[in-house]
Motif scaffolding. Structure first.
Motif, PDB file in Angstrom:
ATOM      1  N   LEU A  80      13.803 -30.882  65.848  1.00 23.69           N
ATOM      2  CA  LEU A  80      13.633 -32.258  65.366  1.00 23.69           C
ATOM      3  C   LEU A  80      13.920 -32.352  63.870  1.00 23.69           C
ATOM      4  CD1 LEU A  80      10.419 -33.257  67.358  1.00 23.69           C
ATOM      5  CD2 LEU A  80      12.791 -33.914  67.838  1.00 23.69           C
ATOM      6  N   PHE A  81      13.516 -31.334  63.133  1.00 24.17           N
ATOM      7  CA  PHE A  81      13.819 -31.297  61.697  1.00 24.17           C
ATOM      8  C   PHE A  81      15.333 -31.269  61.489  1.00 24.17           C
ATOM      9  CE2 PHE A  81      14.624 -28.892  57.782  1.00 24.17           C
ATOM     10  CZ  PHE A  81      13.839 -29.591  56.865  1.00 24.17           C
ATOM     11  N   TYR A  82      16.027 -30.464  62.277  1.00 24.42           N
ATOM     12  CA  TYR A  82      17.490 -30.374  62.223  1.00 24.42           C
ATOM     13  C   TYR A  82      18.123 -31.762  62.418  1.00 24.42           C
ATOM     14  CZ  TYR A  82      22.178 -29.046  63.992  1.00 24.42           C
ATOM     15  OH  TYR A  82      23.526 -28.936  64.210  1.00 24.42           O
ATOM     16  N   ILE A  94      19.200 -20.403  63.471  1.00 25.53           N
ATOM     17  CA  ILE A  94      18.669 -19.431  62.517  1.00 25.53           C
ATOM     18  C   ILE A  94      18.756 -19.978  61.101  1.00 25.53           C
ATOM     19  CG2 ILE A  94      18.965 -17.115  61.546  1.00 25.53           C
ATOM     20  CD1 ILE A  94      17.826 -17.092  64.377  1.00 25.53           C
ATOM     21  N   ALA A  95      19.852 -20.639  60.774  1.00 25.24           N
ATOM     22  CA  ALA A  95      20.020 -21.200  59.435  1.00 25.24           C
ATOM     23  C   ALA A  95      18.951 -22.253  59.151  1.00 25.24           C
ATOM     24  CB  ALA A  95      21.413 -21.803  59.290  1.00 25.24           C
ATOM     25  N   THR A  96      18.634 -23.079  60.144  1.00 21.71           N
ATOM     26  CA  THR A  96      17.582 -24.089  59.978  1.00 21.71           C
ATOM     27  C   THR A  96      16.248 -23.428  59.695  1.00 21.71           C
ATOM     28  OG1 THR A  96      18.758 -25.569  61.489  1.00 21.71           O
ATOM     29  CG2 THR A  96      16.435 -26.053  61.076  1.00 21.71           C
ATOM     30  N   SER A 152       6.618 -31.995  53.719  1.00 19.50           N
ATOM     31  CA  SER A 152       5.260 -31.459  53.862  1.00 19.50           C
ATOM     32  C   SER A 152       4.891 -31.185  55.322  1.00 19.50           C
ATOM     33  CB  SER A 152       4.243 -32.414  53.225  1.00 19.50           C
ATOM     34  OG  SER A 152       4.347 -33.712  53.797  1.00 19.50           O
ATOM     35  N   LYS A 153       5.325 -32.051  56.239  1.00 18.29           N
ATOM     36  CA  LYS A 153       4.985 -31.836  57.650  1.00 18.29           C
ATOM     37  C   LYS A 153       5.631 -30.563  58.172  1.00 18.29           C
ATOM     38  CE  LYS A 153       5.155 -33.819  62.294  1.00 18.29           C
ATOM     39  NZ  LYS A 153       5.710 -32.556  62.858  1.00 18.29           N
ATOM     40  N   MET A 154       6.920 -30.364  57.877  1.00 14.88           N
ATOM     41  CA  MET A 154       7.610 -29.179  58.374  1.00 14.88           C
ATOM     42  C   MET A 154       7.039 -27.914  57.752  1.00 14.88           C
ATOM     43  SD  MET A 154      10.003 -28.403  60.537  1.00 14.88           S
ATOM     44  CE  MET A 154       9.206 -26.895  61.075  1.00 14.88           C
ATOM     45  N   ILE A 155       6.665 -27.992  56.492  1.00  8.43           N
ATOM     46  CA  ILE A 155       6.060 -26.837  55.819  1.00  8.43           C
ATOM     47  C   ILE A 155       4.759 -26.460  56.510  1.00  8.43           C
ATOM     48  CG2 ILE A 155       4.918 -26.095  53.681  1.00  8.43           C
ATOM     49  CD1 ILE A 155       7.071 -27.777  52.192  1.00  8.43           C
ATOM     50  N   LYS A 156       3.924 -27.452  56.782  1.00  5.56           N
ATOM     51  CA  LYS A 156       2.653 -27.175  57.468  1.00  5.56           C
ATOM     52  C   LYS A 156       2.891 -26.648  58.874  1.00  5.56           C
ATOM     53  CE  LYS A 156      -1.881 -29.074  58.602  1.00  5.56           C
ATOM     54  NZ  LYS A 156      -1.876 -28.497  59.966  1.00  5.56           N
ATOM     55  N   ILE A 195      22.017 -24.297  71.197  1.00  5.23           N
ATOM     56  CA  ILE A 195      22.337 -24.637  69.811  1.00  5.23           C
ATOM     57  C   ILE A 195      21.860 -26.052  69.504  1.00  5.23           C
ATOM     58  CG2 ILE A 195      24.222 -25.003  68.161  1.00  5.23           C
ATOM     59  CD1 ILE A 195      25.779 -22.833  69.661  1.00  5.23           C
ATOM     60  N   PHE A 196      21.087 -26.180  68.429  1.00 10.02           N
ATOM     61  CA  PHE A 196      20.605 -27.495  68.020  1.00 10.02           C
ATOM     62  C   PHE A 196      21.804 -28.440  67.860  1.00 10.02           C
ATOM     63  CE2 PHE A 196      16.850 -25.410  65.503  1.00 10.02           C
ATOM     64  CZ  PHE A 196      16.209 -25.151  66.682  1.00 10.02           C
ATOM     65  N   PRO A 197      21.678 -29.716  68.234  1.00 10.50           N
ATOM     66  CA  PRO A 197      20.438 -30.433  68.556  1.00 10.50           C
ATOM     67  C   PRO A 197      20.037 -30.398  70.037  1.00 10.50           C
ATOM     68  CG  PRO A 197      22.244 -31.981  68.443  1.00 10.50           C
ATOM     69  CD  PRO A 197      22.819 -30.640  68.080  1.00 10.50           C
ATOM     70  N   ALA A 198      20.722 -29.598  70.845  1.00  6.15           N
ATOM     71  CA  ALA A 198      20.403 -29.550  72.274  1.00  6.15           C
ATOM     72  C   ALA A 198      19.002 -28.990  72.506  1.00  6.15           C
ATOM     73  CB  ALA A 198      21.433 -28.698  73.004  1.00  6.15           C
ATOM     74  N   LYS A 199      18.363 -29.450  73.560  1.00  8.96           N
ATOM     75  CA  LYS A 199      17.066 -28.924  73.973  1.00  8.96           C
ATOM     76  C   LYS A 199      17.254 -27.724  74.894  1.00  8.96           C
ATOM     77  CE  LYS A 199      14.182 -33.104  73.863  1.00  8.96           C
ATOM     78  NZ  LYS A 199      13.253 -33.949  74.671  1.00  8.96           N
TER      79      LYS A 199
END
Length: 481
Positions: A138-140, A34-36, A79-83, A108-112
């Motif tokens: 992935l951003f995390y 959620i924080a991410t 920019s990629k994450m924003i888009k 919980i990230f980074p787990a899939k």
């Protein structure tokens, strides 16, 4: 959001509760997922200037963790994450409910993968949110947010401690008794990365509920409430933004109330949407400002707030009930609450027949069937006269089918492919309809991705009019998105 005065009244009720009982525990936790999401949400707000209620151009140093995260993200090209988020919101809509629910169900990230099943029925929204959750994961990883959150552990623990110190232990028992239902667990997730406009006291909450193999889990996600004075270092903070018992108590009442209510409204969504004209023709302007522009969400808010009033009365607190009525009906314009309250007395007086709130939902929803737009508009002091409007629209060649959609059932109640204009010639379209004086609309080619850009109207904005007579309107589409 809610200001200090409007929530202070709730402490009167909660102080009267028996706080000695600890039969129902509320777990206080932090979700990196959620924080991410909130960190990226603010990046989008900065890019656009605004997102939801977030002004992306103002100083947020009063929210130290959100401010620190923003400064950390400024080191990178985002920019990629924003888009990615902007594309996702085009499908999911301007609501955070689906995002929060799916991110809590995700490992919980980074787990899939997911710890709990996703229950979204709309295949397009489900595909979009699953794709977006992976983009966030992935951003995390790319931004090393695991280390960032770990480095802020002292602050996060301080925030959780503030919440724990202010939770009334027995209140969940009262809610369980009223709704006739219990949950496996109640989880309170702090989110100090959620950005809200500055005020003396602010809040943002969300109450997703989902099922596990052992039972249902009621969750609530909560922003900080109190603006903090800026310190030189994050470790210098001795207050963490959550030390405001009145707000914590309010959010527990409200957000956990959604867990008791929302799960039983979902199966009646089609029935609720049949009365969507109550929203589009009367309530939309009032609700849109509060983030409740989706009619089933607005109905749920009415019912949850009705429950707050009825629980106060069941506890013998007439004054709190009156204060809540003023707050919810007069100040926040949930004007169907009196009808829902009247109907809920049938539930309260017939608990042998209606053992749980779930049993009563079909009867409760007759409130929607028995009202109409004129009644709601009168409650809101809106005019009820109607006018005949003819719209002449000039379009580019080869435009094909052209649709109008807006805040009237006669023009589709914001469905972008319901009301088609008549084709007069290759470049001319026309429609005539009756409308209330407060008229808003747009033109599309059948979807929000093909919205028309109107000459003289800022791109993305509605045509917005206040009428006082029958009228012919003329517009030109410069091009389509």
């Amino acid at each position: 959001m809610m200001n200090y005065k409007s929530i202070l009244i709730l402490i009167l009720f909660l102080m009267a509760a028996d706080l000695k009982s600890q039969s129902v525990k509320v777990d206080v936790e932090f979700s990196p997922n959620i924080a991410t999401y909130s960190i990226v949400e603010y990046l989008v707000a900065k890019e656009q200037g605004r997102l939801f209620y977030i002004d992306g151009k103002t100083d947020i140093s009063y929210l130290p963790l959100a401010d620190l995260a923003n400064k950390e993200m400024e080191k990178y090209d985002n920019s990629k994450m924003i888009k990615d988020m902007q594309d996702y919101l085009k499908v999911a809509g301007q609501q955070q409910d689906l995002s929060y629910q799916v991110l809590l169900k995700h490992n919980i990230f980074p787990a899939k993968g997911y710890a709990y099943a996703i229950e979204e029925k709309d295949p397009a929204k489900r595909a979009a949110v699953e794709k977006f959750a992976e983009q966030l994961r992935l951003f995390y990883i790319e931004r090393n947010l695991e280390k960032f959150f770990k480095d802020q552990g002292e602050f996060l623990e301080g925030a959780k401690k503030e919440v724990r110190n202010n939770i009334p232990d027995s209140y969940m028992s009262k809610m369980e008794k009223y709704y006739g239902e219990k949950f496996l667990a109640y989880k309170f997730y702090i989110n100090p990365f959620d950005v809200l406009p500055y005020s003396e006291v602010f809040w943002h909450g969300n109450g997703p509920m989902f099922k596990s193999e052992k039972g249902q889990i009621a969750n609530m996600i909560s922003s900080a409430y109190v603006p903090l004075k800026k310190e030189n270092n994050i470790k210098d903070y001795k207050e963490f933004g959550f030390n405001h018992p009145e707000t914590i108590n309010f959010l527990i009442t409200h957000e956990f109330g959604h867990s008791f209510v929302n799960q039983h409204l979902g199966e009646y969504e089609n029935r609720i949407n049949k009365t969507n004209n109550l929203m589009s023709e009367a309530l939309i302007d009032k609700m849109d400002r509060q983030g409740y522009s989706y009619w089933p969400s607005c109905v749920a808010e009415h019912i949850v707030r009705t429950g707050e009033i009825r629980i106060a009365l069941a506890d013998g607190n007439q004054q709190l009930a009156e204060n809540l009525r003023k707050q919810h009906i007069k100040d926040n314009h949930f004007v169907l609450i009196p009808e829902f309250e009247k109907k809920m007395t049938e539930y309260e007086n017939n608990r042998k027949k209606y053992k749980t709130f779930k049993d009563f939902v079909p009867e409760l929803l007759t409130v929607l069937d028995e009202t109409n737009v004129e009644k709601v508009r009168m409650k809101l002091n809106l005019p009820i006269e109607k006018y005949e409007i003819t719209v002449n629209l000039t379009v580019p060649e080869n435009s094909g089918d052209v649709y109008i959609t807006g805040n009237q059932s006669a023009i589709g109640s914001w469905n972008p492919q319901k009301i088609k204009l008549n084709k007069i010639s290759e470049t001319t379209r026309q429609i005539t309809f009756t409308t209330y004086p407060d008229l808003r609309f747009k033109f599309t080619k059948g979807s929000w991705q093909t919205e028309g850009i109107i000459d003289g109207i800022e791109e993305g904005k509605d045509v917005s009019l206040s009428l006082d007579h029958n009228k012919t309107l003329n517009y030109t589409i410069k091009n389509w998105k």
